[in-house]
Structure formats: C-alpha cells, structure tokens
Design a protein around this motif. Structure first.
Motif, PDB file in Angstrom:
ATOM      1  N   GLU A  57     -57.490 -10.326  16.718  1.00 59.85           N
ATOM      2  CA  GLU A  57     -56.436  -9.663  16.193  1.00 59.85           C
ATOM      3  C   GLU A  57     -55.430 -10.738  15.481  1.00 59.85           C
ATOM      4  O   GLU A  57     -54.418 -11.401  16.329  1.00 59.85           O
ATOM      5  CB  GLU A  57     -55.937  -9.011  17.364  1.00 59.85           C
ATOM      6  CG  GLU A  57     -56.650  -7.676  17.858  1.00 59.85           C
ATOM      7  CD  GLU A  57     -56.202  -6.990  18.938  1.00 59.85           C
ATOM      8  OE1 GLU A  57     -54.682  -6.777  18.822  1.00 59.85           O
ATOM      9  OE2 GLU A  57     -56.678  -6.509  19.756  1.00 59.85           O
ATOM     10  N   GLU A 111     -56.366   4.266  11.389  1.00 61.00           N
ATOM     11  CA  GLU A 111     -55.142   3.684  11.966  1.00 61.00           C
ATOM     12  C   GLU A 111     -55.130   2.135  11.920  1.00 61.00           C
ATOM     13  O   GLU A 111     -54.179   1.618  11.898  1.00 61.00           O
ATOM     14  CB  GLU A 111     -55.257   3.904  13.639  1.00 61.00           C
ATOM     15  CG  GLU A 111     -54.509   3.413  14.442  1.00 61.00           C
ATOM     16  CD  GLU A 111     -54.801   3.830  15.953  1.00 61.00           C
ATOM     17  OE1 GLU A 111     -54.079   2.997  16.692  1.00 61.00           O
ATOM     18  OE2 GLU A 111     -55.571   4.629  16.297  1.00 61.00           O
ATOM     19  N   LEU A 112     -56.461   1.657  11.662  1.00 61.48           N
ATOM     20  CA  LEU A 112     -56.528   0.105  11.858  1.00 61.48           C
ATOM     21  C   LEU A 112     -57.385  -0.338  10.627  1.00 61.48           C
ATOM     22  O   LEU A 112     -58.279   0.635  10.011  1.00 61.48           O
ATOM     23  CB  LEU A 112     -56.973  -0.500  13.027  1.00 61.48           C
ATOM     24  CG  LEU A 112     -56.207  -0.151  14.225  1.00 61.48           C
ATOM     25  CD1 LEU A 112     -57.036  -0.741  15.474  1.00 61.48           C
ATOM     26  CD2 LEU A 112     -54.999  -0.881  14.173  1.00 61.48           C
ATOM     27  N   ARG A 113     -57.182  -1.394  10.097  1.00 55.64           N
ATOM     28  CA  ARG A 113     -57.956  -1.981   8.926  1.00 55.64           C
ATOM     29  C   ARG A 113     -58.543  -3.418   9.550  1.00 55.64           C
ATOM     30  O   ARG A 113     -57.947  -3.923  10.253  1.00 55.64           O
ATOM     31  CB  ARG A 113     -57.294  -2.449   7.602  1.00 55.64           C
ATOM     32  CG  ARG A 113     -55.990  -3.269   7.969  1.00 55.64           C
ATOM     33  CD  ARG A 113     -55.146  -3.429   6.615  1.00 55.64           C
ATOM     34  NE  ARG A 113     -54.158  -2.445   6.581  1.00 55.64           N
ATOM     35  CZ  ARG A 113     -53.395  -2.355   5.383  1.00 55.64           C
ATOM     36  NH1 ARG A 113     -53.568  -3.095   4.351  1.00 55.64           N
ATOM     37  NH2 ARG A 113     -52.453  -1.284   5.404  1.00 55.64           N
ATOM     38  N   ALA A 114     -59.903  -3.366   9.108  1.00 59.93           N
ATOM     39  CA  ALA A 114     -60.601  -4.546   9.690  1.00 59.93           C
ATOM     40  C   ALA A 114     -61.318  -5.461   8.670  1.00 59.93           C
ATOM     41  O   ALA A 114     -61.505  -4.726   7.453  1.00 59.93           O
ATOM     42  CB  ALA A 114     -61.688  -3.831  10.590  1.00 59.93           C
ATOM     43  N   ARG A 118     -60.712   4.346  16.175  1.00 59.58           N
ATOM     44  CA  ARG A 118     -59.767   3.967  15.383  1.00 59.58           C
ATOM     45  C   ARG A 118     -59.795   3.548  14.008  1.00 59.58           C
ATOM     46  O   ARG A 118     -58.961   3.758  13.124  1.00 59.58           O
ATOM     47  CB  ARG A 118     -59.167   2.666  16.148  1.00 59.58           C
ATOM     48  CG  ARG A 118     -58.979   3.151  17.801  1.00 59.58           C
ATOM     49  CD  ARG A 118     -58.453   1.802  18.559  1.00 59.58           C
ATOM     50  NE  ARG A 118     -57.202   1.683  17.983  1.00 59.58           N
ATOM     51  CZ  ARG A 118     -56.372   0.553  18.751  1.00 59.58           C
ATOM     52  NH1 ARG A 118     -57.050  -0.190  19.672  1.00 59.58           N
ATOM     53  NH2 ARG A 118     -54.952   0.473  18.148  1.00 59.58           N
ATOM     54  N   TRP A 152     -63.821   2.004  19.207  1.00 60.11           N
ATOM     55  CA  TRP A 152     -63.480   1.242  18.271  1.00 60.11           C
ATOM     56  C   TRP A 152     -63.654   1.787  16.807  1.00 60.11           C
ATOM     57  O   TRP A 152     -62.610   2.032  15.998  1.00 60.11           O
ATOM     58  CB  TRP A 152     -64.424  -0.232  17.947  1.00 60.11           C
ATOM     59  CG  TRP A 152     -64.498  -0.807  19.382  1.00 60.11           C
ATOM     60  CD1 TRP A 152     -65.402  -1.114  20.219  1.00 60.11           C
ATOM     61  CD2 TRP A 152     -63.611  -1.863  19.627  1.00 60.11           C
ATOM     62  NE1 TRP A 152     -65.213  -1.762  21.199  1.00 60.11           N
ATOM     63  CE2 TRP A 152     -64.071  -2.547  20.826  1.00 60.11           C
ATOM     64  CE3 TRP A 152     -62.436  -2.441  19.126  1.00 60.11           C
ATOM     65  CZ2 TRP A 152     -63.381  -3.452  21.473  1.00 60.11           C
ATOM     66  CZ3 TRP A 152     -61.475  -3.169  19.793  1.00 60.11           C
ATOM     67  CH2 TRP A 152     -62.127  -3.813  21.011  1.00 60.11           C
ATOM     68  N   ASP A 188     -56.121  -5.945  10.735  1.00 56.98           N
ATOM     69  CA  ASP A 188     -55.682  -5.771  12.134  1.00 56.98           C
ATOM     70  C   ASP A 188     -56.877  -6.455  13.040  1.00 56.98           C
ATOM     71  O   ASP A 188     -56.508  -7.029  14.056  1.00 56.98           O
ATOM     72  CB  ASP A 188     -55.515  -4.010  12.542  1.00 56.98           C
ATOM     73  CG  ASP A 188     -54.187  -3.657  11.879  1.00 56.98           C
ATOM     74  OD1 ASP A 188     -53.077  -4.090  11.944  1.00 56.98           O
ATOM     75  OD2 ASP A 188     -54.782  -2.807  10.952  1.00 56.98           O
ATOM     76  N   TRP A 189     -58.105  -6.204  12.699  1.00 57.14           N
ATOM     77  CA  TRP A 189     -59.280  -6.768  13.350  1.00 57.14           C
ATOM     78  C   TRP A 189     -59.960  -7.705  12.553  1.00 57.14           C
ATOM     79  O   TRP A 189     -59.974  -7.520  11.280  1.00 57.14           O
ATOM     80  CB  TRP A 189     -60.047  -5.651  13.954  1.00 57.14           C
ATOM     81  CG  TRP A 189     -59.738  -4.833  15.026  1.00 57.14           C
ATOM     82  CD1 TRP A 189     -58.401  -5.097  15.756  1.00 57.14           C
ATOM     83  CD2 TRP A 189     -60.074  -3.593  15.316  1.00 57.14           C
ATOM     84  NE1 TRP A 189     -58.266  -3.948  16.488  1.00 57.14           N
ATOM     85  CE2 TRP A 189     -59.476  -2.859  16.184  1.00 57.14           C
ATOM     86  CE3 TRP A 189     -61.104  -2.680  14.856  1.00 57.14           C
ATOM     87  CZ2 TRP A 189     -59.452  -1.694  16.923  1.00 57.14           C
ATOM     88  CZ3 TRP A 189     -61.552  -1.562  15.345  1.00 57.14           C
ATOM     89  CH2 TRP A 189     -60.639  -1.097  16.266  1.00 57.14           C
TER      90      TRP A 189
END
Length: 387
Positions: A183, A119-122, A114, A111, A164-165
C-alpha cells in the motif's frame, strides 16, 4: 465462431462510446496531459463509481456484472478510442485477474469486491523482460522473524501514481515465486521504497520506476506463493495483453475515423480529397487492418471466456495473434492518419500525433508484437522444433 454481440453487450458498447465521447474528448485528454496530472480524476470517479465499469468482467458474487472478457474488451476498445486518462487497464485488466488467479474464487473475493465497486485503484509490477514467467522478476524477498524484506527494482510500472495497491511479484530465497501486495500511501514516508514518475512519450498513461531498498513488510503482505503465484502472473500477463490489444484496436479505429472526417472536409483542386482514388485506397487499407484486428481480438476474448484457461496454449496463441494484428493496425493507421492530414498532420493542434505516440509506446508494452510473434513461432501449429 460467432462474433455477434448480444443486446446487453451492444448496450455496454454504445453507452461507453457515448459517455466517453462527451467526457474524454480531445480537449479533455489535452487538459489532463498538459497539466501534468497522472489521471483524469473526475472521469475515473465516474467510470469506477457511478458507472460501475470496474466490475464489468467480475463475477456477480463479488459485485460485478459477470460479462467476462467479451464485455471487458468492448469497454477497452472504447477507452482506447478516446485515450481515456484513467488507470482502468492496470486495475481491472491486470490486477484483478492476477488476484483472481492467484488466490482462487474464495480467497480473492475480499479484494475483488473493493476493486469491483471502484473503491480502490491498483497497479501491477510486471516483469521487465516482457514475459509472463518469473524469469524476468528482478525483486527478491528475504524471510525474517516478522515478515519479509524486499529488494529490487522495476524500470516501468504503469499507473503507479495514486495507486492504493501495488502488486509486486518477487522471488523468495529458495527461488519460489511469491506475490506481495503493498500500500504505497502507508509507505510514503519510508525511504526504502521509491516510486519515481517517468517522463514518457505517451502521457495518457503515466509510468513510474519502482525501487525497493530493503523494505520490510509483514507476513500478511505475501498473498500467494509457488504455483499459485506463478499461475497468477501468467494469467494477468496474458489477460493484460488481450485487453491492451482491444485498446489498440479502439485507437486504430479513431485514427481511421479522424482521417475519413478530415478527408471529407479538405478541399483540393475544387474537390474533397476523399474523392481521390489514392486516398480511398489508403483509407480502405486502414479499414481492412482495423476489421482484421477486431475479429482477432473478439475471437481471443471468446476463447478466453469459453476455453480451458488452465491449459492455456490455444488461448495464448489466439491472444498472441490478436496482439500482432492490433499492433499492426494501430501503427499503420496512426502513420497514415498523419500522412493523410497533410502538412498539419504532425502538428500539436491536430489529434493524430496523440495516437501516433500511443502507437509507439504501446508497441513496447508487455513485450509488444515481438514477444507475441516469438510465442507464435515457438508454439504455433507449424512451429519448428529441434529433435
């Protein structure tokens, strides 16, 4: 404690200051907020991808820079100074340490890799009561044959738009804490989950209300349970509070800088108002509060990095003290910036109103100074306790 910065830390601070001055100035912030956008997408792609800021505090094993809390505090200070419209605090300062603490080094590596590369935003759902325990969690999880069913709501979730999360703390039927990862994009067509944007005072950090009406999720969505989940929530809350204090420190510094610059240019009775003793005294008081907050924030960051986090009491006292100092500094400096700008201080065209709104909003996040003072009163070295 030595608060002197290493050469590497100075480079992080200076490069962040210069980049944000060019790409997150007042005009850029106003464009984002006035357009109603959740975030400055161009700025986020730059800081998360090109500059690699999302991994600044994470271990090198997951693609981070390994600079820990002291390095991250320097970035947060600069982001706060420019009111950067990016979901950095939510993703890097809250979600990442939550996963790290709940899953451990090996379990969280997938996790964190990433998140580190941007790559992703949480986003993270924190208890509505401003605490770090599961007492304030209003979401329940019922076990089923194929997974769980989630019910409950959260009044405010920072930076939920576009995440994204979504990290969601919940209580299982037997009261055991659990951490779920959702998600939102994959659930966008499901009426049993609702993320409603809120119209808030400070539009530089968007908020949304979350509602779960019997949302089914697979068993794999539950990342941690019991002590691991509870420990992760506590770590995320305190780490987030420390980084929020760093952000408030940066905003307070900008209030001081704006005021000094304006007072040096504003002519009254044939002189710059900066030459008046009363103005000097008020600016000096702003500087005293800013420097006191900086010492407290930097000291708490060092304590977090070098102390025994599992114990936590001493470190949490440091963070609570830093939170109070930063909150006081920002509220005082924001109101003084408006006063010392005179009749134009409160108008839309000048920047003090942006920082005053941030000061008012930030004073309530994570329980604000009230939660920090309560913790200091209950756990400080001179805390009064009944027999």
């Amino acid at each position: 404690m030595d608060f002197s910065l290493s050469l590497e830390q100075q480079m992080v601070r200076d490069s962040a200051r210069d980049y944000l001055a060019a790409h997150s100035d007042s005009a850029a912030v106003r464009r984002v907020t006035e357009a109603g956008a959740a975030h400055d997408e161009a700025l986020w792609h730059a800081v998360a991808g090109e500059l690699g800021w999302c991994g600044i505090a994470l271990p090198e094993a997951v693609g981070g820079a390994g600079l820990g809390a002291p390095g991250l505090v320097l970035l947060q200070e600069q982001l706060g100074q420019r009111l950067a419209c990016v979901p950095f605090w939510s993703a890097v300062c809250v979600a990442a340490p939550w996963l790290q603490a709940s899953l451990g080094p090996r379990g969280s590596a997938h996790w964190l890799e990433r998140l580190a590369c941007g790559e992703l935003r949480a986003a993270a759902v924190l208890p509505d009561d401003g605490g770090w325990q599961y007492d304030g969690v209003a979401i329940g999880a019922q076990a089923g044959a194929d997974g769980f069913v989630l019910r409950g709501c959260a009044a405010q979730v920072a930076d939920a738009a576009g995440a994204d999360w979504l990290l969601v703390p919940a209580r299982l039927e037997d009261g055991v804490p659990a951490l779920f990862l959702l998600e939102p994009a994959a659930l966008a067509q499901d009426a049993r989950i609702m993320l409603a944007p809120l119209d808030t005072l400070d539009r530089t950090r968007p908020q949304a209300a979350l509602r779960l009406d019997g949302l089914p999720v697979p068993a794999s969505a539950c990342l941690a349970r019991a002590d691991a989940a509870a420990f992760g929530l506590a770590q995320a809350w305190w780490h987030g509070k420390l980084m929020l204090a760093a952000e408030q420190l940066g905003a307070a510094q900008q209030c001081l800088d704006l005021t000094v610059a304006y007072a040096s240019e504003r002519i009254q009775f044939g002189r710059a108002i900066a030459s008046f003793q009363a103005v000097k005294h008020r600016c000096a008081q702003m500087m005293v509060l800013v420097e006191a907050a900086r010492s407290a924030v930097y000291g708490a960051a060092q304590a977090w990095e070098t102390g025994e986090v599992a114990d936590g009491t001493g470190i949490r006292l440091d963070i609570a003290a830093a939170s109070v100092a930063a909150d006081d500094a920002l509220r005082f400096c924001a109101q003084e910036a408006i006063q010392l700008h005179g009749g134009v201080g409160f108008t839309w065209e000048y920047d003090p109103q942006l920082y005053f709104k941030r000061a008012q909003a930030a004073s309530h996040w994570l329980g604000g100074a009230g939660a920090a003072l309560a913790y200091l009163a209950a756990n400080g070295p001179n805390a009064w306790r009944t027999a």
